[in-house]
Design a protein around this motif. Sequence first.
Motif, PDB file in Angstrom:
ATOM      1  N   GLN A   1       1.127  -0.749  -7.253  1.00 16.11           N
ATOM      2  CA  GLN A   1       0.066  -1.493  -6.574  1.00 16.11           C
ATOM      3  C   GLN A   1      -0.800  -2.248  -7.575  1.00 16.11           C
ATOM      4  O   GLN A   1      -1.155  -3.412  -7.348  1.00 16.11           O
TER       5      GLN A   1
ATOM      6  N   ALA B   1      -4.887   0.017   3.427  1.00 14.32           N
ATOM      7  CA  ALA B   1      -4.930   1.208   2.584  1.00 14.32           C
ATOM      8  C   ALA B   1      -5.642   2.359   3.290  1.00 14.32           C
ATOM      9  O   ALA B   1      -5.306   3.538   3.064  1.00 14.32           O
TER      10      ALA B   1
ATOM     11  N   VAL C   1       0.819  -1.215   0.000  1.00 16.43           N
ATOM     12  CA  VAL C   1       0.000   0.000   0.000  1.00 16.43           C
ATOM     13  C   VAL C   1       0.855   1.268   0.000  1.00 16.43           C
ATOM     14  O   VAL C   1       0.330   2.360  -0.256  1.00 16.43           O
TER      15      VAL C   1
ATOM     16  N   TYR D   1      -5.715  -5.803   2.227  1.00 18.12           N
ATOM     17  CA  TYR D   1      -5.389  -4.594   1.471  1.00 18.12           C
ATOM     18  C   TYR D   1      -6.303  -3.406   1.776  1.00 18.12           C
ATOM     19  O   TYR D   1      -5.804  -2.295   2.026  1.00 18.12           O
TER      20      TYR D   1
END
Length: 284
Positions: A101, A177, A94, A173
């Motif tokens: 990414q 993030a 991230v 994720y």
Amino acid sequence: MIRRAPRTLAEHSPILFPALMLVVFFVIPFSLMIAVSVFRRVPGGFYEPDLVFANYERFLTAFFGGVLSFSLGLAALVAVVSVGIAFPFTHRLVRLPRAGQIRWLVFLLSILSLSEVIIGFAWSTLLSRTAGITNLLVALGLMEAPQSLSPSFGGLLAGLVYQAFPYTVLVLYPALARFDPYLVEAARTLGASPLRAFFTVLVPGLRNTIVATTIMVFVFALGSYLLPQLLGKPQHWTLSVLITDQAIYQSNMPFAAAMAVFLVLVSLALVGLALMAGRREEGA
């Protein structure tokens, strides 16, 4: 916007089709499985309707206890290793530029497109004596002769972690993030080392996400069927393999149904715990 509960049939219509699919493909088959689990097995591999609990009493035998303990232990180990590898990897992911990414996420999604059969045979080839990784070690002078690393517990663990890793990253994720990076920077400013900031700020801040992801991977590994047969020895077979063996090869459908009911209930309980952990994090 003010939310209110649906009142008319038209307002309930968006959930009618998913509810129907849930009833047809889960509630009815699961109910039939519960019914078969209390049937009586008769000689010749058949069974007849009855109400006996002998199939559930077999759960107390040493053989079933060994298979169950190994399945739970293997699933727990796969979950811990997968999350332990995927969490720092996702944390680094991230922080990459957006283009980086996207490339990594596309690569992980491409791994998800591989079936369990392809993954199993690929790992069995990689761990084989004739075309496996030990030939590279022999060429480097680290081994005297190539060896077969499969079937083995280590090969089975590696295959399951490889299969679960993309799912683990994709679940972690979004939470990583959204995590505020300035919290880690503030800890660094106050004198914390990168490793200490990671374990004292980032990990506690995403504790519920980590728990929910670990439970998800545990359930995923608990239902593994093909990899234990391709990469493991008979003593490494999981509960899912035993269910198939009892249903197809031993013609003991009632006992197989009882084990399947047990496996589904354990999985549902763990999914419920994962949902509770997710709600706690949203409330926090």
